[in-house]
Design an enzyme around this catalytic site. Structure first.
Site, mmCIF file in Angstrom:
data_model
loop_
_atom_site.group_PDB
_atom_site.id
_atom_site.type_symbol
_atom_site.label_atom_id
_atom_site.label_comp_id
_atom_site.label_asym_id
_atom_site.label_seq_id
_atom_site.Cartn_x
_atom_site.Cartn_y
_atom_site.Cartn_z
ATOM 1 N N THR A 249 -9.622 9.163 -10.148
ATOM 2 C CA THR A 249 -10.123 9.162 -11.515
ATOM 3 C C THR A 249 -11.606 9.462 -11.474
ATOM 4 O O THR A 249 -12.331 8.859 -10.680
ATOM 5 C CB THR A 249 -9.882 7.791 -12.166
ATOM 6 N N GLY A 250 -12.045 10.407 -12.268
ATOM 7 C CA GLY A 250 -13.461 10.790 -12.224
ATOM 8 C C GLY A 250 -14.087 10.684 -13.590
ATOM 9 O O GLY A 250 -13.542 10.034 -14.480
ATOM 10 N N TYR B 253 -14.449 12.590 -16.160
ATOM 11 C CA TYR B 253 -13.803 13.003 -17.390
ATOM 12 C C TYR B 253 -12.287 13.028 -17.296
ATOM 13 O O TYR B 253 -11.624 13.419 -18.223
ATOM 14 C CB TYR B 253 -14.309 14.383 -17.813
ATOM 15 N N LYS C 171 -5.791 18.020 -13.167
ATOM 16 C CA LYS C 171 -6.769 17.075 -13.725
ATOM 17 C C LYS C 171 -6.504 16.903 -15.209
ATOM 18 O O LYS C 171 -6.622 17.838 -15.986
ATOM 19 C CB LYS C 171 -8.206 17.560 -13.498
ATOM 20 N N ASP D 107 -23.998 18.680 -10.749
ATOM 21 C CA ASP D 107 -23.445 17.393 -10.297
ATOM 22 C C ASP D 107 -22.933 17.510 -8.869
ATOM 23 O O ASP D 107 -21.812 17.114 -8.569
ATOM 24 C CB ASP D 107 -22.349 16.925 -11.258
#
Ligand SMILES: *[C@@H]1O[C@H](CO)[C@@H](O)[C@H](O)[C@H]1NC(C)=O
Ligand SMILES: *[C@@H]1O[C@H](CO)[C@@H](O)[C@H](O)[C@H]1NC(C)=O
Ligand SMILES: *[C@@H]1O[C@H](CO)[C@@H](O)[C@H](O)[C@H]1NC(C)=O
Ligand SMILES: *[C@@H]1O[C@H](CO)[C@@H](O)[C@H](O)[C@H]1NC(C)=O
Ligand SMILES: *[C@@H]1O[C@H](CO)[C@@H](O)[C@H](O)[C@H]1NC(C)=O
Ligand SMILES: *[C@@H]1O[C@H](CO)[C@@H](O)[C@H](O)[C@H]1NC(C)=O
Ligand SMILES: *[C@@H]1O[C@H](CO)[C@@H](O)[C@H](O)[C@H]1NC(C)=O
Length: 917
Positions: free
Chosen positions: A629-630, A632, A649, A749
């Site tokens: 889980t990231g 967004y 995703k 990022d």
């Protein structure tokens, strides 16, 4: 039975009284029922208006009994039935919530429905709208509408104006819209529309303005476009359209604006473009258009703005451009144009901007350019221009930017350039200019950047240089400048960068100049040595010595502006928000998606994935397939019927984050569909629907670099050779993003979390959710994004996106790979006091035995040297990723002579790499 209705009504009223929750609507129902007017259409309209809650103020002020026809924004026919709801921005802030609150079926006479509500309306467009057959105007720009365009809207045969721009509408453009033959205005720009432009568009015979820009439309432009003979404005920019501009465009003889920038148009410009007699604006920039520029372009006598930049155009500039006498801006840069600049260019009297840089232009600069007295910007850099600089250029006294760098210009710098008193940037570096720097140039008192490096200039630096009060960048490197440095140079208030390296300067170095933050004086004949310095620079008198090393590292600017501790706090404060969000897992969300139906779009893949495949492969997004889980979204592993495994995703869609995540989705889908690199994760397809948004990628078996480094067994499997390879792979990917993509892409990022590894432990850059295109024309300022611990320090106070912030993050990850953990405190000690005794070998991941192979050692030294140079606090002094990538490809520097065990971090940091050359 007969008494049943009255009983139930009674019950309703009693309940309402008991709970005391009497809403506006209920009372109206009750009142109408009592007076027997429930069936009156006008009462129904009134009730429906009140039910929206959008005119609640009227209710509160006791005006509820008043006639709705007098309410703000409402207009009625003589019978008192509503025909218009027209509210412009800021006129009524109560208009918010779902558009569906307005029950269109209650307004049979509605002709116009306009709500420009400043992003207050949400929800989707109800298909009931199709019932309003009188509707002529539907304008809902700049709201937060989602969902698709209902195909039933094709029934609104009277529609003349349809504006749904600047919302979050997705899905395709329903072909049924072709039936709207009275349409004059159609604006669907800035949404999430995908699919093709339906060929039914040819039926919009009355269309005057068409704007579909800034969506995800793909496929060809239908040739039926040529039937829109009344079209004046055609905007298709920022989509993924391919193929050609249909030659039928030549029929659009009323066209004044045609913009199709930022697509993938890859066929040459049709000759028929010359038929567009009324054209004023032509923007074909940022495509892959090849072929030569048709000379028919010269027929566009009314053209004011022409942009052909960032394409693959070849051949010469046709001399017919001399007929475009109304032109004010002319962009043709970044193509493959050759031949010489036509003399006729001098006829473009109104021209203000002429950008021809980065082409293959040859021959001299025509002196006719000197008649373009309205020019403010002239860029001819990066060509093969020869001859001398015409002294008549001194007549262009409105110029603010003059760029002639990287050509083959010879002769002196004309002293007449001193008349260009508005100049802020003058670049003539990398030519073969000789003679002195004319004193007259010091009259250009607004100059901020003066670049004359890599020429054959001689003479001394005029002491009048102190008159250039705005100067912050001076580059005179690689010339034959002699004499002393005038002390006035260091006294210029804004001066930041001075590069005087590789000249014949002599004498002592003025104290004032020593204080210039970014200074390079190497390769001269000064009397003293300038030592390497950090935050507390010793004065030059403290060290006398050999004459060849006059170098100074550039770590002080940050310390001066803002104390380290202060900006770390600042970064932490802002980043906390994002990291917290990262931690959130949403198990509840999995399993609730049922259909995404036909909204599934596939890009760049063989087309064999279907939505159903994805649902089956993940058992409807069952948590057991969730692999992470990231920021967004959650990532799932999915095995397709073919046996192929992909990563999926799924983006979070919690209410508060909904639009932010759609933004990030659009960003990622758009960017990744346009780029290809062996070290960047591949996007196979995406799904965009009201209920679900997901992206399908190539699956990376080993997961993120972060996880691998934190699991001891896996970290041990990552031997030194593989680690070096990971860093190299990242460098190549970033170099590609920064230097081979137009416009350049900044990832923003880069962290070990966003570097994925395949079975061979090769690195792939992933997660483009916050990536940015760097545009020449738009502001690069933005909110801070990234991951705490990887963000370049300058971002905390400038908020300006540059490639150099990725370079910094890359440096952090590179060190992390060598150390096996985040470099942490080492980063802050880099900018202040670094312990001289820390050896490179002490930093290396203790879980691996130190390398024995000589070649591997050299690689590790290279990686760490590069990493330290990337971590320099001043962005300008960090190398570009291109330089880093090249350094990794061809390494031919002489190996360090010391035994590896003795090499200290300080030595690596002081490597001269990237500071000269
Ligand atoms: C009520 O409406 C009338 C006109 O319909 C207007 O003159 C009056 O100012 C309104 N009253 C309030 C309190 O808004
Ligand atoms: C809209 O109005 C019609 C006609 O009065 C009614 O049948 C329908 O239920 C209403 N729809 C909604 C969502 O309130
Ligand atoms: C509409 O979307 C914007 C952008 O995401 C958001 O800032 C704004 O709060 C939204 N408006 C409403 C009323 O939810
Ligand atoms: C379409 O709408 C956008 C955003 O609302 C606006 O900026 C643009 O000017 C409109 N296009 C035309 C051709 O009017
Ligand atoms: C420069 O532009 C102005 C309008 O901005 C125009 O009036 C003038 O004629 C132009 N100069 C020349 C030499 O054409
Ligand atoms: C300039 O010309 C030389 C040959 O004369 C060629 O090798 C070089 O690629 C050209 N450069 C550009 C930018 O066109
Ligand atoms: C944004 O950054 C790009 C790349 O560094 C640069 O070329 C462009 O001029 C910048 N744009 C602005 C408005 O500063």
């Amino acid at each position: 039975m007969a008494s049943a209705p009255s009983v139930s009504r009674l019950v309703v009223i009693i309940i309402l009284i008991n709970v005391g929750a009497i809403s506006d609507t209920t009372i109206i129902v009750a009142a109408s029922a009592a007076t027997g007017l429930l069936s009156s259409p006008i009462q129904l309209e009134r009730k429906a208006l009140l039910a929206t809650g959008w005119w609640v103020n009227i209710w509160a002020t006791g005006n509820h009994t008043s006639d709705p026809c007098k309410w703000t924004g409402i207009s009625c026919n003589s019978a008192g039935s509503v025909i218009g709801v027209n509210l412009l921005r800021y006129e009524n802030d109560n208009i918010k919530g779902e558009l569906g609150r307005f029950n269109f079926s209650c307004f049979p006479n509605l002709k116009s429905f306009k709500i420009h509500s400043n992003y207050l309306l949400s929800g989707s467009i109800p298909s009931e709208i199709a019932a309003v057959s009188m509707l002529q105007t539907l304008e809902l720009p700049s709201n937060n509408l989602t969902g698709i365009i209902p195909s039933a809207m094709g029934r609104l045969r009277n529609l003349v104006h349809l504006d749904l721009s600047d919302n979050y509408i997705w899905g395709y453009i329903p072909p049924t819209l072709g039936r709207l033959s009275k349409l004059e205005n159609l604006n669907l720009s800035s949404n999430g529309l995908d699919g093709i432009i339906p060929s039914e568009m040819g039926r919009w015979r009355n269309l005057v303005h068409l704007d579909l820009s800034d969506n995800f439309l793909w496929g060809y432009i239908p040739p039926t476009l040529g039937r829109l003979s009344k079209l004046e404005n055609l905007h298709l920019s920022s989509n993924s359209l391919v193929g050609n501009i249909p030659s039928t465009i030549g029929h659009l003889t009323q066209l004044t604006t045609f913009a199709i920038a930022s697509n993938h148009i890859n066929v040459s410009i049709p000759l028929e473009i010359g038929n567009l007699n009324f054209l004023q604006v032509l923007d074909l920039s940022r495509n892959e258009i090849g072929g030569s520029i048709p000379s028919t372009l010269g027929h566009l006598k009314r053209l004011r703005s022409l942009d052909l930049s960032y394409n693959k155009l070849v051949g010469p500039i046709p001399s017919s451009v001399g007929h475009l006498t109304q032109l004010t801006t002319f962009y043709m840069h970044s193509n493959l144009i050759n031949g010489s600049i036509p003399l006729e260019i001098g006829n473009l009297n109104f021209l203000q901007v002429l950008d021809l840089f980065d082409n293959k232009l040859e021959g001299p600069i025509p002196s006719t350019i000197a008649s373009l007295v309205n020019l403010t910007s002239l860029s001819l850099d990066y060509n093969n221009l020869t001859g001398s600089i015409p002294s008549m250029l001194g007549r262009l006294n409105r110029l603010t930017d003059l760029g002639l760098s990287e050509n083959k210009l010879v002769g002196p710098i004309p002293s007449s350039l001193g008349h260009l008193t508005q100049l802020t940037t003058l670049s003539m570096d990398n030519n073969k200019l000789d003679g002195p720097i004319p004193q007259e140039l010091m009259n250009c008192s607004k100059l901020g950047e003066l670049r004359l490096g890599n020429n054959l200039l001689s003479g001394s630096i005029p002491s009048e240089i102190g008159k250039l009060k705005e100067l912050y960048y001076l580059d005179l490197n690689h010339n034959f400048i002699n004499g002393k440095i005038p002390p006035q140079l260091g006294e210029i208030p804004r001066i930041v960068t001075v590069d005087l390296s590789m000249n014949n300067l002599s004498g002592s170095i003025p104290e004032s100049v020593i204080n210039v933050p970014d200074l390079d004086l190497s390769g001269n004949n000064f009397e003293v040595e300038i030592p390497n310095t950090s935050a507390n620079a010793p004065s030059p008198q403290q060290s006398e010595g050999n004459k060849d090393k006059h170098k100074k590292t550039t770590t002080r600017l940050v310390a001066i502006i803002l104390p380290m501790a202060a900006f770390l706090t600042l970064i932490f404060g802002i980043m906390f928000v994002r990291r917290r969000r990262d931690k959130k897992v949403e198990p509840a969300e999995t399993g609730e998606i049922t259909k995404c139906a036909d909204e599934f779009a596939i890009w760049n893949y063989d087309g064999r994935i279907t939505f159903q495949d994805m649902i089956e492969a993940t058992e409807d997004f069952h948590i057991k397939y969730c692999i992470g889980t990231g920021g967004y979204g959650s990532v799932y592993r999915a095995r397709l019927p073919s046996g192929k495994v992909v990563a999926l995703k799924k983006l979070h869609r919690s209410e508060t984050e909904e639009l932010a995540s759609l933004e990030s989705f659009r960003n990622e889908a758009r960017l990744l569909s346009q780029i290809r690199h062996r070290n960047i994760v591949k996007l196979y397809g995406f799904c965009l629907h009201e209920k679900c948004m997901f992206l399908i990628y190539e699956y990376m078996e080993m997961g993120s670099l972060f996880c691998v480094l934190r699991t001891d067994e896996e970290a041990v499997g990552l031997d030194w050779a593989k680690r070096v390879n990971i860093v190299k792979g990242m460098a190549h990917a970033l170099s590609y993003l920064h230097h081979d993509c137009t416009p350049p892409i900044v990832h923003r990022d880069i962290s070990s979390n966003n570097i994925l590894l395949n079975l061979e432990l090769e690195a792939f850059v992933a997660d483009f959710g916050v990536a940015r295109l760097l545009n020449f024309d738009s502001s690069n300022r933005t909110l801070l994004a990234g991951t705490y611990g990887y963000i370049a320090p300058e971002l905390a106070y400038t908020m300006i996106v540059t490639e150099k912030s990725d370079v910094y993050s890359f440096g952090v990850v590179a060190l992390e790979v060598l150390m096996g953990k985040h470099p942490g405190e080492l980063l802050s000690s880099l900018s202040s006091s670094l312990d001289k005794n820390i050896k490179l070998i002490d930093l290396l991941d203790p879980r691996l035995s130190p390398p024995v192979d000589q070649k591997i050692w050299q690689d590790i030294i290279l990686v760490s040297t590069v990493a330290f140079s990337c971590l320099r606090s001043q962005p300008k002094s960090r190398p570009t990723m291109q330089l880093v990538s090249n350094e990794f490809i061809a390494r031919n520097k002489t190996p360090m002579q010391k035994p590896f065990q003795e090499i200290s971090i300080l030595e690596l940091r002081n490597q001269e790499m990237y500071l000269v050359d």
